[in-house]
Motif scaffolding. Sequence first.
Motif, mmCIF file in Angstrom:
data_model
loop_
_atom_site.group_PDB
_atom_site.id
_atom_site.type_symbol
_atom_site.label_atom_id
_atom_site.label_comp_id
_atom_site.label_asym_id
_atom_site.label_seq_id
_atom_site.Cartn_x
_atom_site.Cartn_y
_atom_site.Cartn_z
ATOM 1 N N GLN A 15 0.812 -1.215 0.000
ATOM 2 C CA GLN A 15 0.000 0.000 0.000
ATOM 3 C C GLN A 15 0.844 1.264 0.000
ATOM 4 O OE1 GLN A 15 0.752 -1.636 2.672
ATOM 5 N NE2 GLN A 15 0.369 -0.521 4.570
ATOM 6 N N TYR A 16 2.150 1.132 0.242
ATOM 7 C CA TYR A 16 3.050 2.284 0.219
ATOM 8 C C TYR A 16 3.714 2.490 -1.145
ATOM 9 C CZ TYR A 16 2.698 2.223 5.331
ATOM 10 O OH TYR A 16 2.225 2.259 6.615
ATOM 11 N N ASN A 17 3.438 1.618 -2.073
ATOM 12 C CA ASN A 17 4.061 1.719 -3.397
ATOM 13 C C ASN A 17 3.738 3.073 -4.019
ATOM 14 O OD1 ASN A 17 5.643 0.714 -5.412
ATOM 15 N ND2 ASN A 17 4.468 -1.179 -5.660
ATOM 16 N N GLY A 18 4.758 3.765 -4.520
ATOM 17 C CA GLY A 18 4.559 5.062 -5.151
ATOM 18 C C GLY A 18 4.478 6.225 -4.185
ATOM 19 N N LYS A 19 4.597 5.973 -2.879
ATOM 20 C CA LYS A 19 4.526 7.029 -1.876
ATOM 21 C C LYS A 19 5.902 7.280 -1.253
ATOM 22 C CE LYS A 19 -0.221 5.783 -0.570
ATOM 23 N NZ LYS A 19 -1.100 5.318 0.538
ATOM 24 N N LYS A 20 6.154 8.547 -0.909
ATOM 25 C CA LYS A 20 7.384 8.882 -0.192
ATOM 26 C C LYS A 20 7.282 8.365 1.242
ATOM 27 C CE LYS A 20 7.279 13.341 -0.738
ATOM 28 N NZ LYS A 20 7.722 14.763 -0.711
ATOM 29 N N LYS A 21 8.356 7.737 1.708
ATOM 30 C CA LYS A 21 8.312 7.101 3.022
ATOM 31 C C LYS A 21 9.558 7.419 3.832
ATOM 32 C CE LYS A 21 8.042 3.256 0.773
ATOM 33 N NZ LYS A 21 7.784 3.883 -0.538
ATOM 34 N N LYS A 57 13.453 -9.241 8.893
ATOM 35 C CA LYS A 57 12.469 -9.968 8.080
ATOM 36 C C LYS A 57 11.709 -9.056 7.122
ATOM 37 C CE LYS A 57 8.856 -9.977 11.686
ATOM 38 N NZ LYS A 57 8.054 -10.826 12.583
ATOM 39 N N HIS A 58 11.704 -7.729 7.371
ATOM 40 C CA HIS A 58 10.927 -6.822 6.524
ATOM 41 C C HIS A 58 11.781 -6.027 5.532
ATOM 42 C CE1 HIS A 58 7.410 -7.852 8.673
ATOM 43 N NE2 HIS A 58 7.629 -7.111 9.746
ATOM 44 N N ALA A 59 13.095 -6.130 5.615
ATOM 45 C CA ALA A 59 13.960 -5.302 4.776
ATOM 46 C C ALA A 59 13.681 -5.498 3.281
ATOM 47 C CB ALA A 59 15.428 -5.603 5.087
ATOM 48 N N LYS A 60 13.543 -6.740 2.864
ATOM 49 C CA LYS A 60 13.336 -7.018 1.438
ATOM 50 C C LYS A 60 12.006 -6.444 0.953
ATOM 51 C CE LYS A 60 13.805 -10.756 -1.933
ATOM 52 N NZ LYS A 60 14.063 -12.217 -2.114
ATOM 53 N N ALA A 61 10.954 -6.590 1.759
ATOM 54 C CA ALA A 61 9.642 -6.067 1.382
ATOM 55 C C ALA A 61 9.649 -4.544 1.311
ATOM 56 C CB ALA A 61 8.591 -6.547 2.372
ATOM 57 N N LEU A 62 10.392 -3.904 2.202
ATOM 58 C CA LEU A 62 10.487 -2.442 2.188
ATOM 59 C C LEU A 62 11.235 -1.947 0.958
ATOM 60 C CD1 LEU A 62 11.241 -1.943 5.980
ATOM 61 C CD2 LEU A 62 9.248 -1.030 4.780
ATOM 62 N N ARG A 63 12.298 -2.622 0.607
ATOM 63 C CA ARG A 63 13.060 -2.211 -0.593
ATOM 64 C C ARG A 63 12.249 -2.421 -1.862
ATOM 65 N NH1 ARG A 63 18.597 -5.345 -0.119
ATOM 66 N NH2 ARG A 63 17.056 -6.961 0.242
ATOM 67 N N ARG A 64 11.369 -3.390 -1.836
ATOM 68 C CA ARG A 64 10.545 -3.696 -3.009
ATOM 69 C C ARG A 64 9.618 -2.538 -3.382
ATOM 70 N NH1 ARG A 64 5.429 -6.261 -3.511
ATOM 71 N NH2 ARG A 64 5.184 -7.432 -5.448
ATOM 72 N N VAL A 65 9.206 -1.724 -2.383
ATOM 73 C CA VAL A 65 8.274 -0.612 -2.651
ATOM 74 C C VAL A 65 9.005 0.730 -2.547
ATOM 75 C CG1 VAL A 65 6.240 -1.898 -1.923
ATOM 76 C CG2 VAL A 65 7.519 -0.575 -0.213
ATOM 77 N N ARG A 66 10.282 0.728 -2.816
ATOM 78 C CA ARG A 66 11.083 1.945 -2.656
ATOM 79 C C ARG A 66 10.640 3.056 -3.597
ATOM 80 N NH1 ARG A 66 15.942 3.904 -5.159
ATOM 81 N NH2 ARG A 66 16.897 5.494 -3.820
ATOM 82 N N HIS A 67 10.532 4.251 -3.038
ATOM 83 C CA HIS A 67 10.339 5.489 -3.799
ATOM 84 C C HIS A 67 11.689 6.203 -3.832
ATOM 85 C CE1 HIS A 67 9.149 9.698 -4.514
ATOM 86 N NE2 HIS A 67 8.026 9.222 -5.029
ATOM 87 N N PRO A 68 12.009 6.935 -4.902
ATOM 88 C CA PRO A 68 13.335 7.595 -4.983
ATOM 89 C C PRO A 68 13.644 8.526 -3.822
ATOM 90 C CG PRO A 68 12.232 7.659 -7.114
ATOM 91 C CD PRO A 68 11.233 7.119 -6.145
#
Length: 359
Positions: free
Chosen positions: A36-42, A86-97
Amino acid sequence: MTFQEWKVNLAEWLLLKVKYPSEFLMGTPGLKRFDQYNGKKKIILTLIPSHDNLGDHAIALASRTFIENEFPGFEVIEIGINDIYKHAKALRRVRHPEDMVFIIGGGNMGDLYRNEEWTRRFIIKTFKQYKIVQLPATAHFSKTPYGQKELKRAKKIYNAHPRLLLMARDETTYQLMKRHFADKTILKQPDMVLYLKKEKQGERDGILVCLRDDKESFLKKEERKALLKAVTDEYGEVRTFTTTIGKRVSSVSREMELNKLWDRLRGAEVVVTDRLHGMIFCAITGTPCVVIRSFDHKVLEGFNWLKDIPSMKLVEKPGTAEVLGAIKELIKSDASHENAPTRDHYFTDLKRKILGDAL
């Protein structure tokens, strides 16, 4: 697990789901957890503690409050110290620039607290494409062979990250960072808890004492007992408190537990403490405080940020007579926090400094 513990865990689970619905995805495993964070600045706020030290939980609360106030265009995702693996890979997957990683500060940089330091290195290595902000920290690498080996490993990992911003909350740490991480941007900033403001006028009575009994204590066990007896003899019953409360504190319960402690501090005429956050909690609640040094530079140099507050008094050589004299002086002077530095004094330019090379 007892029935009572089960009820507490269930209550925290329900509160978490209500308070952070966007972060609480039941039945969304693995890589899809943060879709749900895909495309959002985080901003990923991590190294969040799982232990019972309210000082570290106050840092986490203050860090989140700072981010929410100063970076309103960013989503905030809190990740616990043990969950980042355990969440690092999932967080990088939805990375915004424009995504950034903020690592909470505290006194755990170095070889004194191995789990925190090793997790910090994992974060720095794993999120190499991100701007990483290490919020104000104290570093302590011992002169032992182990400590120097850990410093060598830290230098290799920290210096390899292209966009790592380091913040020191004391002069000794600042000089260490300048010496060993010379090509990094390094700032000197006070502990993040000073971003919070919890002052509230009320009746004050009695002495509250909080003294360490661990490896960071400057006072020996016999000295602590003698000091408590002397204060009791002089002022009657002395109440004690601790910032390590002996039970699990979550991201949901931390503010409730902190407010309980802050309310106690607001009711004290004077607090005596050798804990950094005991001192800082007094600063943000407007409580007169006698500050006793710790085994290293952490409290002594932390006090430098607060030395202009009339109701804060440092005792560098904490003999019984010196501490009693400091208590008496604060009571007699009726010192107040009226001229205490404000949040803006400490943090007004911090957002600009962080964004200076963020993008």
